[in-house]
Design an enzyme around this catalytic site. Structure first.
Site, PDB file in Angstrom:
ATOM      1  N   LYS A  18       0.842  -1.213   0.000  1.00 36.56           N
ATOM      2  CA  LYS A  18       0.000   0.000   0.000  1.00 36.56           C
ATOM      3  C   LYS A  18       0.866   1.249   0.000  1.00 36.56           C
ATOM      4  O   LYS A  18       0.697   2.143  -0.823  1.00 36.56           O
ATOM      5  CB  LYS A  18      -0.945   0.009   1.217  1.00 36.56           C
ATOM      6  CG  LYS A  18      -1.890  -1.166   1.293  1.00 36.56           C
ATOM      7  CD  LYS A  18      -2.836  -1.082   2.490  1.00 36.56           C
ATOM      8  CE  LYS A  18      -2.141  -1.154   3.845  1.00 36.56           C
ATOM      9  NZ  LYS A  18      -1.482  -2.453   4.127  1.00 36.56           N
ATOM     10  N   ARG A  93      -9.983   0.772   8.523  1.00 34.36           N
ATOM     11  CA  ARG A  93      -9.478  -0.546   8.855  1.00 34.36           C
ATOM     12  C   ARG A  93     -10.479  -1.349   9.664  1.00 34.36           C
ATOM     13  O   ARG A  93     -10.192  -2.487  10.028  1.00 34.36           O
ATOM     14  CB  ARG A  93      -8.242  -0.351   9.714  1.00 34.36           C
ATOM     15  CG  ARG A  93      -6.967  -0.870   9.121  1.00 34.36           C
ATOM     16  CD  ARG A  93      -5.929  -0.543  10.157  1.00 34.36           C
ATOM     17  NE  ARG A  93      -4.737  -1.274   9.997  1.00 34.36           N
ATOM     18  CZ  ARG A  93      -3.686  -0.818   9.313  1.00 34.36           C
ATOM     19  NH1 ARG A  93      -3.737   0.315   8.674  1.00 34.36           N
ATOM     20  NH2 ARG A  93      -2.600  -1.526   9.282  1.00 34.36           N
ATOM     21  N   ARG A 132      11.815  -5.186   5.062  1.00 38.28           N
ATOM     22  CA  ARG A 132      11.425  -3.799   4.812  1.00 38.28           C
ATOM     23  C   ARG A 132      12.266  -2.814   5.615  1.00 38.28           C
ATOM     24  O   ARG A 132      12.654  -3.061   6.751  1.00 38.28           O
ATOM     25  CB  ARG A 132       9.953  -3.582   5.179  1.00 38.28           C
ATOM     26  CG  ARG A 132       9.595  -2.093   5.134  1.00 38.28           C
ATOM     27  CD  ARG A 132       8.141  -1.835   5.117  1.00 38.28           C
ATOM     28  NE  ARG A 132       7.453  -2.376   6.269  1.00 38.28           N
ATOM     29  CZ  ARG A 132       6.143  -2.349   6.393  1.00 38.28           C
ATOM     30  NH1 ARG A 132       5.399  -1.817   5.435  1.00 38.28           N
ATOM     31  NH2 ARG A 132       5.576  -2.855   7.456  1.00 38.28           N
ATOM     32  N   ARG A 165      11.077  -1.027  11.048  1.00 39.36           N
ATOM     33  CA  ARG A 165       9.959  -0.761  11.958  1.00 39.36           C
ATOM     34  C   ARG A 165       9.942  -1.787  13.079  1.00 39.36           C
ATOM     35  O   ARG A 165      10.188  -2.966  12.864  1.00 39.36           O
ATOM     36  CB  ARG A 165       8.637  -0.814  11.189  1.00 39.36           C
ATOM     37  CG  ARG A 165       8.186   0.540  10.717  1.00 39.36           C
ATOM     38  CD  ARG A 165       7.069   0.459   9.698  1.00 39.36           C
ATOM     39  NE  ARG A 165       5.888  -0.279  10.164  1.00 39.36           N
ATOM     40  CZ  ARG A 165       4.748  -0.337   9.468  1.00 39.36           C
ATOM     41  NH1 ARG A 165       4.647   0.297   8.310  1.00 39.36           N
ATOM     42  NH2 ARG A 165       3.726  -1.025   9.932  1.00 39.36           N
ATOM     43  N   ARG A 176      -0.465  -8.992  13.356  1.00 40.04           N
ATOM     44  CA  ARG A 176      -1.081  -8.002  12.464  1.00 40.04           C
ATOM     45  C   ARG A 176      -1.896  -8.676  11.367  1.00 40.04           C
ATOM     46  O   ARG A 176      -2.949  -8.188  10.977  1.00 40.04           O
ATOM     47  CB  ARG A 176       0.000  -7.107  11.850  1.00 40.04           C
ATOM     48  CG  ARG A 176       0.563  -6.103  12.873  1.00 40.04           C
ATOM     49  CD  ARG A 176       1.901  -5.554  12.473  1.00 40.04           C
ATOM     50  NE  ARG A 176       1.855  -4.822  11.221  1.00 40.04           N
ATOM     51  CZ  ARG A 176       2.940  -4.547  10.491  1.00 40.04           C
ATOM     52  NH1 ARG A 176       4.125  -4.954  10.896  1.00 40.04           N
ATOM     53  NH2 ARG A 176       2.831  -3.874   9.384  1.00 40.04           N
TER      54      ARG A 176
HETATM   55  P1  AP5 Z   1       4.723  -1.573   1.935  1.00 42.22           P
HETATM   56  O1  AP5 Z   1       4.377  -0.779   0.738  1.00 42.22           O
HETATM   57  O2  AP5 Z   1       5.479  -0.893   3.035  1.00 42.22           O
HETATM   58  O3  AP5 Z   1       3.439  -2.325   2.505  1.00 42.22           O
HETATM   59  P2  AP5 Z   1       2.129  -1.767   3.208  1.00 42.22           P
HETATM   60  O4  AP5 Z   1       0.969  -2.407   2.536  1.00 42.22           O
HETATM   61  O5  AP5 Z   1       2.153  -0.296   3.310  1.00 42.22           O
HETATM   62  O6  AP5 Z   1       2.295  -2.473   4.612  1.00 42.22           O
HETATM   63  P3  AP5 Z   1       2.223  -1.877   6.075  1.00 42.22           P
HETATM   64  O7  AP5 Z   1       2.943  -2.830   6.974  1.00 42.22           O
HETATM   65  O8  AP5 Z   1       2.641  -0.458   6.114  1.00 42.22           O
HETATM   66  O9  AP5 Z   1       0.768  -2.001   6.341  1.00 42.22           O
HETATM   67  P4  AP5 Z   1       0.127  -2.011   7.689  1.00 42.22           P
HETATM   68  O10 AP5 Z   1      -1.245  -1.881   7.237  1.00 42.22           O
HETATM   69  O11 AP5 Z   1       0.394  -3.169   8.538  1.00 42.22           O
HETATM   70  O12 AP5 Z   1       0.865  -0.831   8.501  1.00 42.22           O
HETATM   71  P5  AP5 Z   1       0.429   0.656   8.813  1.00 42.22           P
HETATM   72  O13 AP5 Z   1       1.625   1.482   8.822  1.00 42.22           O
HETATM   73  O14 AP5 Z   1      -0.705   1.034   7.949  1.00 42.22           O
HETATM   74  O15 AP5 Z   1       5.536  -2.848   1.425  1.00 42.22           O
HETATM   75  C1  AP5 Z   1       5.999  -3.843   2.345  1.00 42.22           C
HETATM   76  C2  AP5 Z   1       7.386  -4.334   1.909  1.00 42.22           C
HETATM   77  O16 AP5 Z   1       7.269  -5.074   0.678  1.00 42.22           O
HETATM   78  C3  AP5 Z   1       8.395  -3.212   1.623  1.00 42.22           C
HETATM   79  O17 AP5 Z   1       9.650  -3.660   2.022  1.00 42.22           O
HETATM   80  C4  AP5 Z   1       8.315  -3.038   0.103  1.00 42.22           C
HETATM   81  O18 AP5 Z   1       9.535  -2.554  -0.434  1.00 42.22           O
HETATM   82  C5  AP5 Z   1       8.028  -4.462  -0.367  1.00 42.22           C
HETATM   83  N1  AP5 Z   1       7.187  -4.516  -1.566  1.00 42.22           N
HETATM   84  C6  AP5 Z   1       6.101  -3.739  -1.857  1.00 42.22           C
HETATM   85  N2  AP5 Z   1       5.540  -4.105  -3.027  1.00 42.22           N
HETATM   86  C7  AP5 Z   1       6.288  -5.175  -3.474  1.00 42.22           C
HETATM   87  C8  AP5 Z   1       6.217  -6.002  -4.638  1.00 42.22           C
HETATM   88  N3  AP5 Z   1       5.254  -5.818  -5.571  1.00 42.22           N
HETATM   89  N4  AP5 Z   1       7.125  -6.994  -4.774  1.00 42.22           N
HETATM   90  C9  AP5 Z   1       8.101  -7.187  -3.824  1.00 42.22           C
HETATM   91  N5  AP5 Z   1       8.219  -6.425  -2.714  1.00 42.22           N
HETATM   92  C10 AP5 Z   1       7.328  -5.424  -2.535  1.00 42.22           C
HETATM   93  O19 AP5 Z   1      -0.118   0.513  10.287  1.00 42.22           O
HETATM   94  C11 AP5 Z   1       0.753   0.225  11.348  1.00 42.22           C
HETATM   95  C12 AP5 Z   1      -0.018   0.178  12.651  1.00 42.22           C
HETATM   96  O20 AP5 Z   1      -0.633   1.450  12.915  1.00 42.22           O
HETATM   97  C13 AP5 Z   1      -1.195  -0.816  12.699  1.00 42.22           C
HETATM   98  O21 AP5 Z   1      -0.763  -2.105  13.043  1.00 42.22           O
HETATM   99  C14 AP5 Z   1      -2.069  -0.179  13.774  1.00 42.22           C
HETATM  100  O22 AP5 Z   1      -1.573  -0.437  15.044  1.00 42.22           O
HETATM  101  C15 AP5 Z   1      -1.902   1.309  13.504  1.00 42.22           C
HETATM  102  N6  AP5 Z   1      -2.933   1.804  12.575  1.00 42.22           N
HETATM  103  C16 AP5 Z   1      -2.708   2.304  11.322  1.00 42.22           C
HETATM  104  N7  AP5 Z   1      -3.864   2.653  10.740  1.00 42.22           N
HETATM  105  C17 AP5 Z   1      -4.840   2.368  11.638  1.00 42.22           C
HETATM  106  C18 AP5 Z   1      -6.257   2.484  11.614  1.00 42.22           C
HETATM  107  N8  AP5 Z   1      -6.909   2.961  10.533  1.00 42.22           N
HETATM  108  N9  AP5 Z   1      -6.946   2.101  12.714  1.00 42.22           N
HETATM  109  C19 AP5 Z   1      -6.317   1.628  13.807  1.00 42.22           C
HETATM  110  N10 AP5 Z   1      -4.986   1.470  13.886  1.00 42.22           N
HETATM  111  C20 AP5 Z   1      -4.252   1.842  12.810  1.00 42.22           C
HETATM  112 MG    MG Z   2       2.337   1.108   4.869  1.00 44.02          MG
END
Ligand code: AP5
Ligand code: MG
Ligand code: ZN
Length: 221
Positions: A18, A93, A132, A165, A176
């Site tokens: 994402k 979410r 990552r 992270r 997660r």
């Molecule tokens: P990346 O693009 O970083 O993946 P992502 O989908 O953004 O994954 P996240 O871990 O950021 O999602 P998340 O939803 O768990 O975390 P968030 O920060 O939102 O890619 C991942 C890796 O793969 C990278 O190394 C990248 O280079 C690689 N990659 C990407 N595409 C690729 C491809 N096509 N091929 C190969 N490699 C690839 O949330 C974190 C925390 O915040 C949550 O756990 C929660 O506690 C809190 N939080 C956030 N939003 C909310 C909400 N709305 N409500 C409540 N709590 C929330």
């Molecule tokens: Mg992300």
């Protein structure tokens, strides 16, 4: 220029890509990339009251409570830069968050163009997450194998240091994924029911996924 969709929700499991795709979409369509995870991490590093509240949840792989998250996003969506649209990454979410967003939009006579889900099966996720590296300043995501920065340890976009992270360790990633299945997966049906869901295969290379996304965004409006 033809009309482009501008209000987008990005769905998909942790590690789906994402954040990676959001950077390119935000560039291509000139809309702000709003990542709730990035906002929380920034607040954690600055030790704000919001950051202090969010930290325990995030470090344990749990969701930050809806009330806190919803108010934070509603506030963000009233900023000047959201006038011509935005890309929401990691919000909503939960069904409660999705309903709050619908209500907020309806109150302003606005609507979403699409909820775009990046589909990646769970057996891809662990390798993506543990390799990552992220930039806390601008939110850019890298991968030691799949998408390394030009200079080791340094963000291509802003030159700041990149880090691992705390919630990207195996145990927390599993938690997660579990939270995703229980609390976020129901949103797929929620948006399907509103005829807003589109999906892209997220297992391909980063640039191919982006091409798929552009095709979808070119056709939903
Ligand atoms: P990346 O693009 O970083 O993946 P992502 O989908 O953004 O994954 P996240 O871990 O950021 O999602 P998340 O939803 O768990 O975390 P968030 O920060 O939102 O890619 C991942 C890796 O793969 C990278 O190394 C990248 O280079 C690689 N990659 C990407 N595409 C690729 C491809 N096509 N091929 C190969 N490699 C690839 O949330 C974190 C925390 O915040 C949550 O756990 C929660 O506690 C809190 N939080 C956030 N939003 C909310 C909400 N709305 N409500 C409540 N709590 C929330
Ligand atoms: Mg992300
Ligand atoms: Zn950066």
């Amino acid at each position: 220029m033809e009309m482009m969709p501008v209000k987008i929700v990005l769905l998909g499991p942790p590690g789906a890509g994402k954040g990676t795709q959001a950077k390119s979409i935000s560039n291509r369509y000139s809309i702000p990339h709003i990542s709730t995870g990035d906002i929380f991490r920034k607040n954690i590093s600055e030790e704000t009251p919001l950051g202090i509240e969010a930290k325990t949840y995030i470090d344990n792989g749990q969701l930050v409570p809806d009330e806190v998250t919803i108010n934070m996003v509603k506030d963000r969506l009233t900023w000047e830069d959201c006038k011509n649209g935005y890309l929401l990454d990691g919000f909503p979410r939960t069904v409660a968050q999705a309903e709050a967003l619908q209500e907020f939009l309806a109150g302003r006579n606005e609507s979403l163009d699409t909820a775009l889900c990046i589909e990646v099966p769970s057996d891809f996720i662990l390798e993506r997450m543990t390799g990552r590296r992220v930039c806390l300043s601008c939110g850019a995501s890298y991968h030691v194998k799949f998408n390394p920065p030009a200079v080791d340890g340094v963000c291509d976009l802003c030159g700041d240091n990149i880090i691992q992270r705390k919630d990207d360790v195996e145990e927390t990633v599993k938690e997660r994924l579990d939270v995703y299945e229980r609390q976020t997966q129901p949103l797929i049906d929620f948006y399907k029911g509103k005829n807003l869901l589109s999906t892209v295969d997220g297992t391909k290379a980063i640039n191919e996924v982006f091409e798929g996304i552009c095709e979808i965004l070119g056709s939903v409006n």
